[in-house]
Design a protein around this motif. Structure first.
Motif, PDB file in Angstrom:
ATOM      1  N   ASN A   1       8.424 -13.362  12.727  1.00  0.00           N
ATOM      2  CA  ASN A   1       8.361 -11.902  12.668  1.00  0.00           C
ATOM      3  C   ASN A   1       7.620 -11.345  13.874  1.00  0.00           C
ATOM      4  OD1 ASN A   1       9.639 -11.896  10.176  1.00  0.00           O
ATOM      5  ND2 ASN A   1       7.713 -12.060   9.071  1.00  0.00           N
ATOM      6  N   ALA A   2       7.759 -10.049  14.077  1.00  0.00           N
ATOM      7  CA  ALA A   2       7.070  -9.393  15.184  1.00  0.00           C
ATOM      8  C   ALA A   2       5.582  -9.326  14.881  1.00  0.00           C
ATOM      9  CB  ALA A   2       7.624  -7.993  15.372  1.00  0.00           C
TER      10      ALA A   2
ATOM     11  N   GLN B   1      11.952   0.778  11.880  1.00  0.00           N
ATOM     12  CA  GLN B   1      11.524  -0.612  11.998  1.00  0.00           C
ATOM     13  C   GLN B   1      12.677  -1.544  11.665  1.00  0.00           C
ATOM     14  OE1 GLN B   1       8.692  -2.051   9.026  1.00  0.00           O
ATOM     15  NE2 GLN B   1       7.413  -2.806  10.680  1.00  0.00           N
ATOM     16  N   SER B   2      12.825  -2.603  12.453  1.00  0.00           N
ATOM     17  CA  SER B   2      13.917  -3.541  12.186  1.00  0.00           C
ATOM     18  C   SER B   2      13.549  -4.449  11.018  1.00  0.00           C
ATOM     19  CB  SER B   2      14.212  -4.379  13.424  1.00  0.00           C
ATOM     20  OG  SER B   2      13.187  -5.310  13.611  1.00  0.00           O
ATOM     21  N   VAL B   3      14.554  -4.834  10.269  1.00  0.00           N
ATOM     22  CA  VAL B   3      14.365  -5.761   9.157  1.00  0.00           C
ATOM     23  C   VAL B   3      14.930  -7.126   9.552  1.00  0.00           C
ATOM     24  CG1 VAL B   3      14.939  -6.180   6.732  1.00  0.00           C
ATOM     25  CG2 VAL B   3      14.441  -3.876   7.500  1.00  0.00           C
TER      26      VAL B   3
ATOM     27  N   ARG C   1       3.446   6.317   9.778  1.00  0.00           N
ATOM     28  CA  ARG C   1       2.188   5.873  10.388  1.00  0.00           C
ATOM     29  C   ARG C   1       1.242   5.368   9.296  1.00  0.00           C
ATOM     30  NH1 ARG C   1      -1.356   7.064  14.888  1.00  0.00           N
ATOM     31  NH2 ARG C   1       0.423   7.692  16.132  1.00  0.00           N
ATOM     32  N   ARG C   2       0.558   4.260   9.579  1.00  0.00           N
ATOM     33  CA  ARG C   2      -0.343   3.685   8.567  1.00  0.00           C
ATOM     34  C   ARG C   2      -1.516   4.601   8.291  1.00  0.00           C
ATOM     35  NH1 ARG C   2      -0.686  -2.480  10.617  1.00  0.00           N
ATOM     36  NH2 ARG C   2       1.434  -2.983  10.061  1.00  0.00           N
TER      37      ARG C   2
ATOM     38  N   ASN D   1       4.709  -3.677  16.082  1.00  0.00           N
ATOM     39  CA  ASN D   1       5.204  -3.533  14.707  1.00  0.00           C
ATOM     40  C   ASN D   1       4.534  -2.381  13.951  1.00  0.00           C
ATOM     41  OD1 ASN D   1       2.770  -4.763  14.531  1.00  0.00           O
ATOM     42  ND2 ASN D   1       3.398  -6.409  13.166  1.00  0.00           N
TER      43      ASN D   1
ATOM     44  N   HIS E   1       1.271  15.932  19.244  1.00  0.00           N
ATOM     45  CA  HIS E   1      -0.008  15.442  18.723  1.00  0.00           C
ATOM     46  C   HIS E   1      -0.371  14.188  19.504  1.00  0.00           C
ATOM     47  CE1 HIS E   1      -2.445  14.387  14.855  1.00  0.00           C
ATOM     48  NE2 HIS E   1      -3.178  14.440  15.928  1.00  0.00           N
TER      49      HIS E   1
ATOM     50  N   PRO F   1      12.153  -9.265  13.309  1.00  0.00           N
ATOM     51  CA  PRO F   1      11.910  -8.457  12.113  1.00  0.00           C
ATOM     52  C   PRO F   1      10.515  -7.822  12.187  1.00  0.00           C
ATOM     53  CG  PRO F   1      12.809 -10.587  11.499  1.00  0.00           C
ATOM     54  CD  PRO F   1      12.529 -10.661  12.964  1.00  0.00           C
ATOM     55  N   GLY F   2      10.445  -6.528  11.975  1.00  0.00           N
ATOM     56  CA  GLY F   2       9.165  -5.816  12.032  1.00  0.00           C
ATOM     57  C   GLY F   2       8.998  -4.972  13.278  1.00  0.00           C
TER      58      GLY F   2
ATOM     59  N   GLY G   1       4.261   8.469  17.359  1.00  0.00           N
ATOM     60  CA  GLY G   1       4.707   9.560  16.501  1.00  0.00           C
ATOM     61  C   GLY G   1       4.172   9.444  15.097  1.00  0.00           C
ATOM     62  N   GLU G   2       4.836  10.126  14.183  1.00  0.00           N
ATOM     63  CA  GLU G   2       4.432  10.058  12.765  1.00  0.00           C
ATOM     64  C   GLU G   2       5.362   9.147  11.971  1.00  0.00           C
ATOM     65  OE1 GLU G   2       4.836  13.600  13.966  1.00  0.00           O
ATOM     66  OE2 GLU G   2       2.847  13.205  14.755  1.00  0.00           O
TER      67      GLU G   2
ATOM     68  N   ARG H   1      14.716   0.088   8.680  1.00  0.00           N
ATOM     69  CA  ARG H   1      14.159   0.934   7.629  1.00  0.00           C
ATOM     70  C   ARG H   1      13.169   1.905   8.287  1.00  0.00           C
ATOM     71  NH1 ARG H   1       9.253  -1.581   4.333  1.00  0.00           N
ATOM     72  NH2 ARG H   1       7.924  -1.957   6.092  1.00  0.00           N
TER      73      ARG H   1
ATOM     74  N   VAL I   1       2.887   4.036  16.665  1.00  0.00           N
ATOM     75  CA  VAL I   1       1.759   4.316  17.550  1.00  0.00           C
ATOM     76  C   VAL I   1       1.792   5.744  18.093  1.00  0.00           C
ATOM     77  CG1 VAL I   1       0.624   3.638  19.696  1.00  0.00           C
ATOM     78  CG2 VAL I   1       1.616   1.897  18.232  1.00  0.00           C
TER      79      VAL I   1
ATOM     80  N   HIS J   1      -4.733  10.841  17.744  1.00  0.00           N
ATOM     81  CA  HIS J   1      -4.632  10.720  16.290  1.00  0.00           C
ATOM     82  C   HIS J   1      -5.951  10.336  15.635  1.00  0.00           C
ATOM     83  CE1 HIS J   1      -0.265  11.199  15.792  1.00  0.00           C
ATOM     84  NE2 HIS J   1      -0.228  10.756  17.034  1.00  0.00           N
TER      85      HIS J   1
ATOM     86  N   TRP K   1      -2.848  -6.240   8.227  1.00  0.00           N
ATOM     87  CA  TRP K   1      -1.646  -6.046   7.418  1.00  0.00           C
ATOM     88  C   TRP K   1      -0.617  -7.105   7.784  1.00  0.00           C
ATOM     89  CZ3 TRP K   1      -1.172  -1.895   3.963  1.00  0.00           C
ATOM     90  CH2 TRP K   1      -2.153  -0.897   4.059  1.00  0.00           C
TER      91      TRP K   1
ATOM     92  N   THR L   1       3.442  -8.079   8.703  1.00  0.00           N
ATOM     93  CA  THR L   1       4.332  -7.507   9.718  1.00  0.00           C
ATOM     94  C   THR L   1       4.906  -6.160   9.302  1.00  0.00           C
ATOM     95  OG1 THR L   1       4.910  -9.679  10.487  1.00  0.00           O
ATOM     96  CG2 THR L   1       6.443  -7.947  11.019  1.00  0.00           C
ATOM     97  N   PHE L   2       5.286  -6.023   8.039  1.00  0.00           N
ATOM     98  CA  PHE L   2       5.963  -4.810   7.592  1.00  0.00           C
ATOM     99  C   PHE L   2       4.991  -3.758   7.042  1.00  0.00           C
ATOM    100  CE2 PHE L   2       9.075  -8.187   7.461  1.00  0.00           C
ATOM    101  CZ  PHE L   2      10.062  -7.629   8.237  1.00  0.00           C
TER     102      PHE L   2
END
Lengths: 140, 199
Positions: A21-22, A36-38, A136-137, A26, B124, A101-102, A31-32, A132, A29, B127, B80, B82-83
């Motif tokens: 996986n990536a 993401q690739s699966v 942003r986290r 991943n 923006h 992926p990711g 935008g909002e 998908r 960073v 952040h 976290w 990867t996803f």
């Protein structure tokens, strides 16, 4: 003009295998929202350009900014049509981005959730891999 | 500030990649607690607790390690997968309530800018803000009102006024937090539209 490197150390590269996986690129960073690739795969420069045009045409109407997070830095060679096998490796034909992926492929800033979803829906139809939408986290 | 209950940490003796993977398979998340001149401690919390800590955005939490008193700690790092769906690891740094610490706090934009209503685009740029304050006073987020921004206006770090008392901003004062830019001209739009036809 589709994306391609300005200068490379070696014109031709071996095909390679996409494993795991990536672990970088991943997260969202700039935008909002992000796409993401699966799956793992190669995304060609022309595909990225098609995605860019489709996304920008939509996003201009709703207000927002698109960020492209991948770059096609791997050359893919091809043999000319109707030539016999042998005589060495073919010439570089096009450029691809290696996607694990990711990997976050595109990001959208300054748009609402619905607008970003519509935008990425248009983009996803042009991609050769499953994707998908991610946000942003929290806390970043 | 933290709204979570006291987090009970169960000790673990097996450390390393393999042991950590085994713990994650059992629904636990490995955590490390260190700092404040004390010996580091290795422990575990439930995956649901770890996820709640990470998603709450809490900066300071109360920990209860087995065999020791309750203590305050900063959530130093969240790892976290990867996803971005599962929390893999948490790092806690012990702090004193009276200690001044450096923290990165997310910026939250409040209101709608008149420039956006007039057709401008909201960019923006920044952040999160780096601040220094008392450990117990670290805010979960910093609210920035953008209700006065017109097209062409920008808001800098120095313009942020809504900060808790005793907080020092460490981010450069001239850094742009948010700006309203003019939408692309008609000429650019025609050029973009012409491109697909040429392919």
């Amino acid at each position: 003009m589709a994306l391609m490197p300005k200068r490379v150390k070696h014109r031709k590269s071996q095909r390679g295998r996409i494993r795991g996986n990536a672990t970088r690129g991943n997260t969202v960073v700039f935008g909002e929202f992000g796409l993401q690739s699966v799956d793992a795969g190669h995304v060609s420069a022309t595909t990225i350009e098609a995605c860019r045009i489709a996304a920008n045409q939509y996003i201009r109407g709703v207000g927002g900014k698109l960020y492209i997070r991948i770059f096609p830095d791997k050359s893919v060679t091809a043999r000319p049509l109707e030539t016999r096998m042998g005589k060495g490796k073919g010439e570089p034909d096009h450029w691809v981005a290696v996607v694990r992926p990711g990997t976050v492929l595109f990001e959208v800033a300054g748009a609402s959730l619905d607008a970003a979803r519509d935008c990425f829906n248009r983009v996803s139809h042009k991609l050769p891999i499953r994707v998908r939408m991610v946000e942003r986290r929290p806390g970043t | 500030m933290s709204t979570l209950d006291v987090i009970a940490i169960q000790p673990r003796t097996n450390i390393g990649t393999t042991a950590s993977r085994r713990l994650r398979r059992d629904g636990l998340v490995p955590v490390n607690v260190y700092g404040h001149g004390e010996k580091e401690a290795f422990g575990t919390v439930g995956a649901d607790v770890a996820s709640a800590i990470a998603r709450s955005g809490a900066k300071v939490v109360d920990l209860k390690l087995e065999g020791s008193d309750e203590q305050k700690a900063i959530v130093r790092e969240v790892q976290w997968d990867t996803f971005g769906t599962h929390v893999l690891h948490l790092d806690f740094m012990r702090v004193d309530a009276t200690q001044r610490v450096t923290a990165h706090v997310p910026i939250h934009l409040r209101g709608t800018a008149p420039g956006v209503i007039a057709g401008g685009r909201l960019d923006h740029h920044l952040h999160s803000l780096t601040i220094e304050c008392l450990a117990v006073q670290i805010p979960t987020e910093i609210n920035v009102r953008i209700t006065s921004l017109k097209i062409g206006d920008s808001l800098h770090v120095s313009d942020i006024a809504d900060l808790p008392p005793g907080t020092t901003v460490l981010s450069p004062a001239d850094e742009v937090v948010v700006q309203i830019v003019e939408p692309k001209g008609e000429a650019d739009a025609t050029e973009e539209a012409a491109e697909p036809a040429g392919e």
